[in-house]
Design an enzyme around this catalytic site. Structure first.
Site, PDB file in Angstrom:
ATOM      1  N   LYS A   1     -64.862  25.357  23.026  1.00 23.74           N
ATOM      2  CA  LYS A   1     -65.936  24.512  22.480  1.00 23.74           C
ATOM      3  C   LYS A   1     -66.627  25.139  21.273  1.00 23.74           C
ATOM      4  CE  LYS A   1     -66.533  21.309  26.244  1.00 23.74           C
ATOM      5  NZ  LYS A   1     -67.217  20.908  27.462  1.00 23.74           N
TER       6      LYS A   1
ATOM      7  N   ARG B   1     -62.576  24.496  33.774  1.00 27.94           N
ATOM      8  CA  ARG B   1     -61.822  23.452  33.062  1.00 27.94           C
ATOM      9  C   ARG B   1     -61.350  24.052  31.746  1.00 27.94           C
ATOM     10  NH1 ARG B   1     -62.504  19.487  29.363  1.00 27.94           N
ATOM     11  NH2 ARG B   1     -61.514  17.496  29.805  1.00 27.94           N
TER      12      ARG B   1
HETATM   13  N1  HH2 Z   1     -65.790  18.582  28.648  1.00 29.26           N
HETATM   14  C1  HH2 Z   1     -65.070  17.639  28.018  1.00 29.26           C
HETATM   15  C2  HH2 Z   1     -64.545  16.554  28.727  1.00 29.26           C
HETATM   16  N2  HH2 Z   1     -64.725  16.441  30.063  1.00 29.26           N
HETATM   17  N3  HH2 Z   1     -65.618  17.291  32.076  1.00 29.26           N
HETATM   18  C3  HH2 Z   1     -66.340  18.218  32.728  1.00 29.26           C
HETATM   19  N4  HH2 Z   1     -66.530  18.122  34.043  1.00 29.26           N
HETATM   20  N5  HH2 Z   1     -66.898  19.288  32.063  1.00 29.26           N
HETATM   21  C4  HH2 Z   1     -66.750  19.456  30.726  1.00 29.26           C
HETATM   22  O1  HH2 Z   1     -67.306  20.437  30.156  1.00 29.26           O
HETATM   23  C5  HH2 Z   1     -65.997  18.483  30.004  1.00 29.26           C
HETATM   24  C6  HH2 Z   1     -65.431  17.387  30.722  1.00 29.26           C
HETATM   25  C7  HH2 Z   1     -64.848  17.741  26.546  1.00 29.26           C
HETATM   26  O2  HH2 Z   1     -63.736  18.525  26.247  1.00 29.26           O
HETATM   27  P1  HH2 Z   1     -62.274  17.950  25.935  1.00 29.26           P
HETATM   28  O3  HH2 Z   1     -61.745  17.110  27.057  1.00 29.26           O
HETATM   29  O4  HH2 Z   1     -61.416  19.104  25.598  1.00 29.26           O
HETATM   30  O5  HH2 Z   1     -62.465  17.090  24.637  1.00 29.26           O
HETATM   31  P2  HH2 Z   1     -62.626  15.511  24.401  1.00 29.26           P
HETATM   32  O6  HH2 Z   1     -63.828  15.024  25.124  1.00 29.26           O
HETATM   33  O7  HH2 Z   1     -62.743  15.423  22.909  1.00 29.26           O
HETATM   34  O8  HH2 Z   1     -61.385  14.833  24.923  1.00 29.26           O
END
Ligand code: HH2
Length: 269
Positions: free
Chosen positions: A206, A240
């Site tokens: 992040k 995660r």
């Molecule tokens: N972060 C993201 C998405 N889902 N779920 C939980 N429980 N905790 C998190 O910190 C979290 C999450 C965002 O990251 P990412 O899926 O890599 O990116 P994007 O939302 O752009 O798909």
């Protein structure tokens, strides 16, 4: 928990796994590297991301969930705020509902989790809109406010029939937080852990890690490892991550060092 974004625009792996074949292969790869869970998402929640219509989100994630859930492992988690998507995913074999709105986008989500006997992850986000959550986020005391929110959401889930043992909590790193808010949440994570439910941490690649190291998203593996190990030491149980093998090795060393030789991998623990 390995991240599998079946999206064109996710902040770090957007566009890589839009094809179902590639998505399933990546899920299998993460499982082989030690992921107990694969978190499948069809809508980016990065700051400023465009909302995805329900039909499109369904078309992205369901064929992938169906194919991964055929095997007993890894456990499939569905990362969605939409009831219809969660319903179809559970039907297709997902056992965990990861809702970054913590049942605020659709309160009916709680009933689905309860009736399906699924586990849920309830996450803190400042406000309810990823498009604006990073516009000047402010807190009096970020940790106590996130903790109060998670306690209230846990109580709501239980009132709706979700057994307390099926709820995981997540402080929502990067969801309406400055870099200092994120660091404060990790530094004082024990206060969130004290609620008594398994805590999920999603620091992987992040922006706050990029601010500290000057690295691009895909170069933030070492930074993610550091954040995870510190969170582990303060009691986090589920991590995660995009980079599973590095997460597993570093957490094995952390676990062996602090004497917690096992960490939670089963959905209902
Ligand atoms: N972060 C993201 C998405 N889902 N779920 C939980 N429980 N905790 C998190 O910190 C979290 C999450 C965002 O990251 P990412 O899926 O890599 O990116 P994007 O939302 O752009 O798909």
């Amino acid at each position: 928990m390995g991240v599998l974004n079946v999206t064109p625009d996710s902040f770090s792996d957007g566009g890589l796994y839009l094809d179902a074949e590639a998505a399933v292969a990546h899920a299998q790869e993460m499982a082989a590297e030690g992921a107990a869970i694969v978190d499948v998402g069809g809508e980016s929640t990065r700051p400023g991301a465009q909302p995805v219509p329900e039909r499109e989100e369904l078309e992205r994630v369901i064929p992938v969930v169906e194919r991964i859930a055929v095997d007993a492992e890894p456990t499939v988690s569905i990362d969605t705020r939409k009831l219809a998507v969660a319903e179809a995913a559970v039907q297709a074999g997902a056992r965990i509902v990861n809702d970054v709105s913590a049942f605020r986008s659709d309160p009916g989500m709680a009933g689905l989790v309860a009736s399906a006997g699924a586990t849920c992850c309830l996450m803190h986000m400042l406000g309810d809109d990823p498009q604006t959550m990073q516009d000047d986020p402010r807190y009096e005391d970020v940790v106590s406010e996130v903790k109060a929110f998670l306690e209230e959401r846990l109580a709501f889930a239980v009132t709706e029939g979700v057994p307390e043992g099926h709820v995981w909590l997540d402080p929502g790193i990067g969801f309406g937080k400055t870099p200092e808010h994120n660091l404060e949440l990790i530094r004082r994570l024990d206060e969130i852990v004290a609620i008594g439910r398994p805590v999920v941490i999603g620091s992987s690649r992040k922006t706050f890690l990029g601010r500290i190291t000057g690295r691009t998203e895909r170069e933030r593996v070492a930074a993610t490892v550091a954040a995870n190990v510190l969170a582990y030491e303060r009691g986090a149980s589920i991590f995660r991550v995009h980079d599973v093998s590095e997460a597993v090795d570093s957490l094995k060393v952390a676990a062996a060092t602090v004497g917690r030789t096992q960490w939670t991998t089963t959905p209902s623990a």
